[in-house]
Scaffold this motif. Structure first.
Motif, PDB file in Angstrom:
ATOM      1  N   HIS A  92      43.753  22.685  15.007  1.00  0.00           N
ATOM      2  CA  HIS A  92      45.081  23.169  14.581  1.00  0.00           C
ATOM      3  C   HIS A  92      45.660  24.071  15.670  1.00  0.00           C
ATOM      4  O   HIS A  92      44.921  24.762  16.378  1.00  0.00           O
ATOM      5  CB  HIS A  92      45.030  23.870  13.223  1.00  0.00           C
ATOM      6  CG  HIS A  92      44.275  25.167  13.181  1.00  0.00           C
ATOM      7  ND1 HIS A  92      44.883  26.382  13.409  1.00  0.00           N
ATOM      8  CD2 HIS A  92      42.976  25.450  12.927  1.00  0.00           C
ATOM      9  CE1 HIS A  92      43.985  27.352  13.290  1.00  0.00           C
ATOM     10  NE2 HIS A  92      42.814  26.816  13.001  1.00  0.00           N
ATOM     11  N   ASP A 252      41.887  30.984  18.170  1.00  0.00           N
ATOM     12  CA  ASP A 252      41.826  30.231  16.899  1.00  0.00           C
ATOM     13  C   ASP A 252      43.190  29.594  16.663  1.00  0.00           C
ATOM     14  O   ASP A 252      44.112  30.276  16.230  1.00  0.00           O
ATOM     15  CB  ASP A 252      41.455  31.174  15.746  1.00  0.00           C
ATOM     16  CG  ASP A 252      41.448  30.466  14.396  1.00  0.00           C
ATOM     17  OD1 ASP A 252      41.562  29.237  14.352  1.00  0.00           O
ATOM     18  OD2 ASP A 252      41.348  31.177  13.371  1.00  0.00           O
ATOM     19  N   ASP A 253      43.402  28.333  16.893  1.00  0.00           N
ATOM     20  CA  ASP A 253      42.390  27.366  17.204  1.00  0.00           C
ATOM     21  C   ASP A 253      42.779  26.589  18.462  1.00  0.00           C
ATOM     22  O   ASP A 253      42.349  25.474  18.668  1.00  0.00           O
ATOM     23  CB  ASP A 253      42.237  26.442  15.996  1.00  0.00           C
ATOM     24  CG  ASP A 253      41.116  25.426  16.168  1.00  0.00           C
ATOM     25  OD1 ASP A 253      40.121  25.759  16.801  1.00  0.00           O
ATOM     26  OD2 ASP A 253      41.284  24.296  15.682  1.00  0.00           O
ATOM     27  N   GLU A 281      47.496  25.204   9.439  1.00  0.00           N
ATOM     28  CA  GLU A 281      46.145  25.407   8.911  1.00  0.00           C
ATOM     29  C   GLU A 281      45.981  26.815   8.364  1.00  0.00           C
ATOM     30  O   GLU A 281      45.309  27.028   7.349  1.00  0.00           O
ATOM     31  CB  GLU A 281      45.107  25.155  10.015  1.00  0.00           C
ATOM     32  CG  GLU A 281      43.670  25.059   9.509  1.00  0.00           C
ATOM     33  CD  GLU A 281      42.940  26.391   9.363  1.00  0.00           C
ATOM     34  OE1 GLU A 281      41.898  26.428   8.715  1.00  0.00           O
ATOM     35  OE2 GLU A 281      43.415  27.408   9.891  1.00  0.00           O
ATOM     36  N   GLU A 282      46.601  27.771   9.039  1.00  0.00           N
ATOM     37  CA  GLU A 282      46.399  29.176   8.660  1.00  0.00           C
ATOM     38  C   GLU A 282      47.024  29.525   7.311  1.00  0.00           C
ATOM     39  O   GLU A 282      46.763  30.595   6.762  1.00  0.00           O
ATOM     40  CB  GLU A 282      46.935  30.106   9.754  1.00  0.00           C
ATOM     41  CG  GLU A 282      46.219  29.968  11.096  1.00  0.00           C
ATOM     42  CD  GLU A 282      44.756  30.388  11.057  1.00  0.00           C
ATOM     43  OE1 GLU A 282      44.303  30.884  10.013  1.00  0.00           O
ATOM     44  OE2 GLU A 282      44.065  30.201  12.066  1.00  0.00           O
ATOM     45  N   ASP A 329      37.268  23.496  14.987  1.00  0.00           N
ATOM     46  CA  ASP A 329      37.782  24.830  14.650  1.00  0.00           C
ATOM     47  C   ASP A 329      36.727  25.870  15.003  1.00  0.00           C
ATOM     48  O   ASP A 329      35.560  25.541  15.186  1.00  0.00           O
ATOM     49  CB  ASP A 329      38.147  24.907  13.159  1.00  0.00           C
ATOM     50  CG  ASP A 329      39.257  25.920  12.893  1.00  0.00           C
ATOM     51  OD1 ASP A 329      39.495  26.796  13.759  1.00  0.00           O
ATOM     52  OD2 ASP A 329      39.877  25.860  11.813  1.00  0.00           O
ATOM     53  N   VAL A 330      37.168  27.103  15.075  1.00  0.00           N
ATOM     54  CA  VAL A 330      36.281  28.171  15.530  1.00  0.00           C
ATOM     55  C   VAL A 330      35.453  28.740  14.375  1.00  0.00           C
ATOM     56  O   VAL A 330      35.790  28.563  13.207  1.00  0.00           O
ATOM     57  CB  VAL A 330      37.082  29.310  16.204  1.00  0.00           C
ATOM     58  CG1 VAL A 330      37.800  28.790  17.431  1.00  0.00           C
ATOM     59  CG2 VAL A 330      38.068  29.940  15.226  1.00  0.00           C
TER      60      VAL A 330
HETATM   61 MN    MN Z   1      40.995  27.985  12.698  1.00  0.00          MN
END
Ligand code: MN
Ligand code: MN
Length: 453
Positions: A92, A252-253, A281-282, A329-330
């Motif tokens: 993302h 991120d990310d 995404e967030e 993703d992280v």
């Molecule tokens: Mn993320």
């Protein structure tokens, strides 16, 4: 058993999760980090990232490559290959930040200010009294789109959300819980302080409007159809005397997006490979640019068309079912000052390589994509064969908190999906910390995945 024999047995039987630097090719790691620093310093919003990736595609794509863009906020890079199904790496490109409200400008106590509305999971206090830059687009009533980016250049002004001085914060902040001490409605940005001579009421605000009109040709109502965000006006920097880490906004990310893009262009792949970068995404992956949208299906339909296969319901379903996915993703690395939120044997560590996460979610694995043992086994084999430095990582102790990724929204299409990306210290802060070694191992992992059978 001798001491040597015991050590040999331990090496043979035990799972080793150790630091990767001593075996790393330091020159390659540092060189790769420089190109990442350039990218992360320029790409501070999803729109800027899509633009950057598109430009790079023009320079580096091969003959069977194409891309699909959704509303300037999502992009999929595609290289057509053999067989049915794809090797998909999905990241993302939105990050926690501060958005403006739709009617942002007001005046109070002879200062012009912007109302804001934070985006994503932030610790509000981290965003006060740091230099912020204004990025985004304003769509005028005639349809013209005005790009805004101010606060990044050394000659630009900066913008600040002012906190309260400690001398007077005893009751208002210090005695409260952190969560309550910093109110969203007090996160207003100072944007002006000089009044226009001839006006009496709100003359500072009017002066700002006049400047904005001269610079961008906009009027106050234009903010209503704008997407303007405040991001840290901080440049990526090497961190530490040994320069092993990178401090930057938005790892991120976009760190995963960067690694997937590099792996995509460099991979010597046989199957169809896709680097998908999505928005939202967030805030839960909702909306027409989030991972829950139909965009991925549109990409698959385009792939089938170009392969001369009818993109009907059955073929689209079969294609997805035959696909494998790294949800890029992280993860949250152990912070030495807050070890207690992790369980040490299943936590991820900075410099221990790319992290493989079988499931995310919270509590009793709620909201989790729990990847199958078979698929995790396959990925483990691919990484080991390619000499990738990797580790496992569960996000914190059970019942400590938790978090999710887009993995579960991809898994609904009956694809095999597992989370895989580097671990960060201070995730979601204005200046997140990543490791150069983990960055490089993530790239190697993604490339190995693309090149696998
Ligand atoms: Mn993320
Ligand atoms: Mn996040």
């Amino acid at each position: 058993m001798t001491k040597e024999e015991a050590k040999e047995l331990k090496d043979k039987l035990g799972y080793k999760n150790d630091n990767g630097w001593l075996k790393a090719d330091k020159d390659s790691v540092f060189e790769f980090a420089e190109s990442y620093k350039s990218f992360i310093g320029q790409c501070k919003t999803e729109r800027e990232t899509v633009k950057f990736v598109k430009e790079e595609f023009e320079k580096r794509s091969k003959k069977d490559d194409f891309f699909v863009v959704n509303r300037g906020k999502c992009i999929a890079l595609v290289r057509l290959g053999d067989g049915f199904g794809m090797k998909l790496i999905a990241s993302h490109i939105d990050a926690p930040r501060i958005d403006l409200k739709q009617s942002p400008l007001f005046e109070d106590t002879e200062l012009a200010l912007f109302h804001t509305h934070y985006y994503g999971g932030i610790k509000k206090y981290q965003w006060f009294n740091i230099p912020l830059a204004i990025h985004g687009v304003i769509v005028k009533s005639n349809g013209e789109v005005v790009d805004v980016c101010i606060g990044e250049d050394d000659n630009d002004p900066t913008f600040v959300i002012p906190d309260l001085l400690p001398h007077l914060s005893h009751k208002v902040q210090d005695d409260k819980k952190v969560k309550e001490a910093f109110e969203a409605e007090k996160m207003n940005l100072i944007v002006g302080s000089i009044p226009l001579d001839e006006e009496e009421k709100d003359a500072v605000k009017l002066n700002v409007l006049k400047i904005l009109n001269e610079k961008y040709g906009i009027v106050e109502e234009d903010f209503i159809s704008a997407e303007i965000t405040l991001v840290p006006a901080l440049k990526p920097k090497d961190l530490g005397f040994d320069r092993g880490l990178i401090a930057a906004y938005g790892h991120d990310d976009r760190i995963c997006a960067f690694c997937s893009k590099e792996a995509f262009f460099d991979a010597d792949s046989k199957k169809t490979i896709v680097a998908l970068m999505v928005d939202k995404e967030e805030i839960g992956s909702d909306g027409n640019t989030g991972a829950k949208s139909r965009f991925l299906l549109d990409v698959v339909i385009e792939i089938l068309k170009r392969k001369g296969i009818s993109p009907d319901f059955i073929n689209v379903g079969e294609f997805l079912k035959s696909s494998e996915v790294l949800s890029a993703d992280v993860n949250g690395a152990v912070n030495p000052m807050y070890k207690d939120v992790h369980e040490k044997d299943n936590a991820s560590y900075i410099n221990h390589g790319v992290v493989l996460t079988k499931f995310t979610g919270h509590g009793g694995k709620y909201m989790a994509n729990d990847a199958s043992a078979e698929f995790v086994g396959k990925i483990r084999r691919i990484f080991n064969d390619a000499n990738v430095k990797w580790q496992i990582g569960e996000l914190g102790k059970v019942d400590e908190g938790g978090g999710g990724t887009i993995a579960k929204y991809l898994a609904v299409w009956n694809m095999d999906v597992v989370d895989c990306g580097p671990s960060l210290i201070s995730m979601h802060s204005p200046y997140e910390i990543a490791s150069k070694l983990d960055l490089f191992e993530t790239y190697k992992a993604y490339k190995a995945f693309y090149e696998s059978d």
